[in-house]
Write a protein that holds these residues in place. Structure first.
Motif, PDB file in Angstrom:
ATOM      1  N   ALA A  96       1.009  -1.092   0.099  1.00 28.24           N
ATOM      2  CA  ALA A  96       0.090   0.100  -0.103  1.00 28.24           C
ATOM      3  C   ALA A  96       0.790   1.344  -0.052  1.00 28.24           C
ATOM      4  O   ALA A  96       0.440   2.244  -0.642  1.00 28.24           O
ATOM      5  CB  ALA A  96      -0.862   0.011   1.101  1.00 28.24           C
ATOM      6  N   VAL A  97       1.842   1.240   0.589  1.00 27.15           N
ATOM      7  CA  VAL A  97       3.003   2.374   0.821  1.00 27.15           C
ATOM      8  C   VAL A  97       3.490   2.546  -0.546  1.00 27.15           C
ATOM      9  O   VAL A  97       3.590   3.655  -0.955  1.00 27.15           O
ATOM     10  CB  VAL A  97       3.882   2.200   2.004  1.00 27.15           C
ATOM     11  N   ASN A  98       3.882   1.467  -1.218  1.00 24.61           N
ATOM     12  CA  ASN A  98       4.329   1.625  -2.689  1.00 24.61           C
ATOM     13  C   ASN A  98       3.293   2.194  -3.435  1.00 24.61           C
ATOM     14  O   ASN A  98       3.638   3.178  -4.312  1.00 24.61           O
ATOM     15  CB  ASN A  98       5.033   0.338  -3.092  1.00 24.61           C
ATOM     16  N   ASP A  99       2.212   1.853  -3.329  1.00 29.07           N
ATOM     17  CA  ASP A  99       1.192   2.371  -4.457  1.00 29.07           C
ATOM     18  C   ASP A  99       0.952   3.856  -4.227  1.00 29.07           C
ATOM     19  O   ASP A  99       0.903   4.429  -5.390  1.00 29.07           O
ATOM     20  CB  ASP A  99      -0.251   1.561  -3.847  1.00 29.07           C
ATOM     21  N   LEU A 100       1.312   4.190  -2.817  1.00 27.89           N
ATOM     22  CA  LEU A 100       0.960   5.806  -2.698  1.00 27.89           C
ATOM     23  C   LEU A 100       2.186   6.409  -3.600  1.00 27.89           C
ATOM     24  O   LEU A 100       1.811   7.565  -4.048  1.00 27.89           O
ATOM     25  CB  LEU A 100       1.068   5.791  -1.191  1.00 27.89           C
ATOM     26  N   TYR A 101       3.344   5.813  -3.257  1.00 29.33           N
ATOM     27  CA  TYR A 101       4.544   6.412  -4.057  1.00 29.33           C
ATOM     28  C   TYR A 101       4.404   6.469  -5.410  1.00 29.33           C
ATOM     29  O   TYR A 101       4.755   7.615  -6.043  1.00 29.33           O
ATOM     30  CB  TYR A 101       5.664   5.859  -3.570  1.00 29.33           C
ATOM     31  N   VAL A 102       4.029   5.528  -5.931  1.00 33.79           N
ATOM     32  CA  VAL A 102       3.780   5.338  -7.456  1.00 33.79           C
ATOM     33  C   VAL A 102       2.616   6.326  -7.914  1.00 33.79           C
ATOM     34  O   VAL A 102       3.098   7.077  -8.756  1.00 33.79           O
ATOM     35  CB  VAL A 102       3.457   3.695  -7.903  1.00 33.79           C
ATOM     36  N   ARG A 103       1.663   6.469  -7.021  1.00 32.47           N
ATOM     37  CA  ARG A 103       0.712   7.390  -7.396  1.00 32.47           C
ATOM     38  C   ARG A 103       1.102   9.039  -7.473  1.00 32.47           C
ATOM     39  O   ARG A 103       0.747   9.641  -8.342  1.00 32.47           O
ATOM     40  CB  ARG A 103      -0.364   7.221  -6.429  1.00 32.47           C
ATOM     41  N   PHE A 104       1.817   9.082  -6.372  1.00 34.97           N
ATOM     42  CA  PHE A 104       2.528  10.590  -6.172  1.00 34.97           C
ATOM     43  C   PHE A 104       3.133  10.891  -7.585  1.00 34.97           C
ATOM     44  O   PHE A 104       3.200  11.966  -8.235  1.00 34.97           O
ATOM     45  CB  PHE A 104       3.407  10.338  -5.092  1.00 34.97           C
ATOM     46  N   GLU A 129       1.909  20.637  -9.196  1.00 34.52           N
ATOM     47  CA  GLU A 129       3.253  21.326  -8.650  1.00 34.52           C
ATOM     48  C   GLU A 129       3.158  21.622  -7.169  1.00 34.52           C
ATOM     49  O   GLU A 129       4.149  21.569  -6.507  1.00 34.52           O
ATOM     50  CB  GLU A 129       3.176  22.764  -9.511  1.00 34.52           C
ATOM     51  N   GLU A 130       1.746  22.153  -6.710  1.00 34.60           N
ATOM     52  CA  GLU A 130       1.508  22.330  -5.298  1.00 34.60           C
ATOM     53  C   GLU A 130       2.225  21.146  -4.377  1.00 34.60           C
ATOM     54  O   GLU A 130       2.645  21.296  -3.249  1.00 34.60           O
ATOM     55  CB  GLU A 130       0.223  22.794  -5.060  1.00 34.60           C
ATOM     56  N   MET A 131       1.785  19.834  -4.834  1.00 32.47           N
ATOM     57  CA  MET A 131       1.889  18.903  -4.136  1.00 32.47           C
ATOM     58  C   MET A 131       3.534  18.572  -3.966  1.00 32.47           C
ATOM     59  O   MET A 131       4.088  18.069  -2.851  1.00 32.47           O
ATOM     60  CB  MET A 131       1.212  17.531  -4.490  1.00 32.47           C
ATOM     61  N   GLU A 132       4.091  18.837  -4.976  1.00 31.90           N
ATOM     62  CA  GLU A 132       5.593  18.631  -5.155  1.00 31.90           C
ATOM     63  C   GLU A 132       6.004  19.458  -4.165  1.00 31.90           C
ATOM     64  O   GLU A 132       7.273  19.308  -3.370  1.00 31.90           O
ATOM     65  CB  GLU A 132       6.347  19.056  -6.307  1.00 31.90           C
ATOM     66  N   ALA A 133       5.606  20.833  -3.988  1.00 36.08           N
ATOM     67  CA  ALA A 133       6.208  21.688  -2.952  1.00 36.08           C
ATOM     68  C   ALA A 133       5.870  21.395  -1.555  1.00 36.08           C
ATOM     69  O   ALA A 133       6.653  21.487  -0.836  1.00 36.08           O
ATOM     70  CB  ALA A 133       5.580  23.307  -3.509  1.00 36.08           C
ATOM     71  N   GLU A 134       4.699  20.719  -1.496  1.00 36.48           N
ATOM     72  CA  GLU A 134       4.410  20.294  -0.163  1.00 36.48           C
ATOM     73  C   GLU A 134       5.279  19.177   0.260  1.00 36.48           C
ATOM     74  O   GLU A 134       5.563  18.998   1.638  1.00 36.48           O
ATOM     75  CB  GLU A 134       3.038  19.890  -0.280  1.00 36.48           C
ATOM     76  N   ALA A 135       5.552  18.403  -0.591  1.00 38.36           N
ATOM     77  CA  ALA A 135       6.472  17.167  -0.456  1.00 38.36           C
ATOM     78  C   ALA A 135       7.877  17.663  -0.066  1.00 38.36           C
ATOM     79  O   ALA A 135       8.411  17.096   1.021  1.00 38.36           O
ATOM     80  CB  ALA A 135       6.572  16.503  -1.770  1.00 38.36           C
TER      81      ALA A 135
END
Ligand code: ARG
Length: 560
Positions: free
Chosen positions: A187-195, A201-207
């Motif tokens: 499940a963790v890996n799926d989150l990463y792949v989805r990201f 752009e905003e999410m990248e900044a948040e990350a």
């Protein structure tokens, strides 16, 4: 007994040490010629004689004894035949008295070897690409231990980097605690792949902000990160247990994030740190390598920086005799750079650092593809082998007890053996049918040989023997004896060359020799004079095969 050494000590060549002579002694491919041979070409220069003359002179000067039955000179080679029954007696005695310790030694006593292996990445798939490092490192661990070294197994976790900011961000947006808890590392890996495919752009900044929060010790960010880490470790530990590997330290990259400054200071002090386009580097141009990046222009550390700090830490903590890194050959340059930088820093122990490089593993059906999270998980490969092993057992021997346990040993063993059989630097194509073949050069074949020996021994229980001493040996028996006698040397060679494959090959070789003996010579129905000895030979083979396989992390079922 070390026969090469024994022979070498009887040979006197002015100006050449017994060790050098022992080193030069080889085992001729054709047993007819002898059990050991010394090529005399090497001594021509010192002795100012032709190899033919040297061999002849030496042959005359060396007497025979209990061990050496015959010495002859042929074409510049000095050939030795051993006293066969003497060798058989000595070898079996030794195996009987040493048992599970046969092949071990104390040459490593007082020395520590660090082995950095498996070194998984948190929240990333544990895939078929991690097979080799895990089983090669695991085998080296056991081999060095067997030779008396203190071993420190280190899982240098990949737990540092901006990807963890991305992961937390993905979790915050799309994750649900219960689901991740249930799905674990997948499940963790799926989150990463989805990201990676959907992040804005905003999410990248948040990350980036989340990464900064982990770094600055923010409670929530660290809690989530630690949770991902524990999910990953719980998952990989189950696989480690099946593969029979263990670690003494899980100090990963993050552990070194506050231990880099002394290295950086020392680099500065010694004038090794240069600024290039804002980044801090060590120039390696004089050694024909690209520069080793120490700090990025934004001040962030790199993989290499953390590895340098780790090397310091390991030397200070363990005072290692050797520090091994079992890592794919793709990282050849990285380790060459690290070792060179340590050398430039004046660390004389840089010479004790070894990159144990290995080749790639791909699957026969081409299923391996790292694109977009499409990876082959190692666990699936292991499970498939165990399932296939179960079917074979059910086919061949449906009444067997504990079929599940046996299938686990056979299936897991086949995966390990498949990864260890070839010279480690070779790329390998993993084939389910090949690794599970009963008559190929496989773990299954060796395990089956053990089961065969075991069944002979079960039947021999309670039998009385007129004698257990060897009589005149048949060639098939002698081949087994010689192979048994060479096990301790094989273990040492494997350690010296960082090649568990030597032991895997040895196990196949011994199995083949034993099977030839088994099919050509009667054991329990043999004449009275040889029966007892042949049973002993069978026992010794089983013991030695078990010792060899256990160094690889492979279990041996009693029956198959
Ligand atoms: N985690 C790294 C990778 O997957 C391997 C680390 C090897 N060890 C080290 N000390 N660099 O590529």
């Amino acid at each position: 007994m070390d026969y090469k050494k024994y022979i070498a000590e009887k040979i006197k060549v002015a100006g050449v040490s017994a060790d050098e002579i022992a080193e030069a002694i080889a085992i001729p491919p054709n047993t007819e010629m002898g059990d050991y041979a010394l090529p005399c070409f090497k001594f021509s220069k010192v002795l100012r004689q032709s190899p033919v003359a040297i061999a002849q002179n030496l042959a005359q000067s060396i007497g025979t004894d209990d061990v050496i039955a015959e010495v002859t000179a042929l074409n510049g080679y000095l050939n030795f035949k051993l006293n066969k029954t003497g060798l058989a007696e000595a070898t079996l005695d030794r195996i009987e008295s040493e048992g599970a310790k046969y092949g071990s030694s104390d040459i490593g006593s007082g020395k520590t070897v660090c082995i950095d292996y498996s070194s998984v990445n948190i929240a990333k798939p544990f895939h078929i690409g991690h097979l080799s490092t895990t089983v090669i490192g695991g085998a080296l661990y056991k081999i060095y231990n067997f030779l008396g070294y203190k071993v420190v197994g280190i899982n240098h976790l990949g737990d540092y980097g901006t990807q963890f900011g991305k992961l937390i961000c993905a979790y915050k947006h799309w994750g649900k605690r219960a689901e991740v808890e249930k799905g674990g590392i997948h499940a963790v890996n799926d989150l990463y792949v989805r990201f990676n495919s959907e992040a804005t752009e905003e999410m990248e900044a948040e990350a980036r902000e989340y990464f900064r929060l982990i770094e600055s010790g923010d409670k929530e960010a660290n809690e989530i990160f630690e949770w991902f880490k524990s999910l990953t470790l719980a998952y990989v530990n189950k696989i480690y247990e099946r593969l029979g590997v263990k670690f003494d330290s899980y100090n990963g990259e993050r552990f070194y994030s506050d231990k880099m400054q002394p290295v950086i200071d020392e680099l500065k002090e010694k004038g090794l740190l240069k600024v290039s386009e804002g980044a801090s580097i060590v120039d390696l141009e004089p050694y024909s390598m690209p520069p080793c990046l120490i700090l990025r222009s934004d001040g962030a550390s790199l993989y290499a920086t953390r590895d340098l700090a780790a090397a310091y830490y390991r030397k200070n903590t363990y005072d290692f005799y050797k520090c091994l890194y079992v890592v794919a050959y793709q990282q050849n340059l990285h380790f060459k750079q690290i070792f060179k930088v340590l050398e430039l820093l004046g660390k004389d122990w840089a010479k004790d650092m070894v990159h144990v490089a290995y080749g790639m593993v791909s699957l026969e059906d081409g299923a391996m593809s790292t694109r977009k999270g499409k990876v082959v998980w190692l666990e699936d490969v292991i499970n498939k082998c165990v399932e296939k092993a179960y079917k074979v057992i059910e086919d061949k021997n449906p009444d067997l007890e504990n079929k599940r346990d046996i299938a686990e040993k056979v299936g897991v063993g086949s995966v390990i053996f498949g990864a260890l059989y070839n010279n480690k630097i070779k790329d390998i194509v993993f084939s389910y049918d090949k690794v599970l073949s009963f008559d190929g050069e496989t773990g299954v074949y060796c395990q089956y040989t053990c089961a065969r020996a075991n069944s002979v021994l079960q039947k021999a229980k309670g039998m009385q023997f007129k004698t257990r001493k060897p009589a005149e040996l048949l060639p098939q028996e002698y081949e087994v004896v010689k192979c048994l006698a060479s096990f301790p040397e094989t273990v040492k060679d494997a350690a010296e060359k960082y090649e568990p494959s030597y032991i895997a090959r040895y196990a196949v070789d011994l199995s083949q020799k034993f099977n030839k003996f088994y099919f050509d010579c009667k054991i329990l129905t043999a004449e009275e004079e040889s029966r007892g000895f042949r049973v002993r030979l069978t026992e010794a083979t089983l013991q030695t095969l078990q010792n060899a396989l256990s160094l690889l992390g492979i279990g041996v079922p009693d029956k198959m």
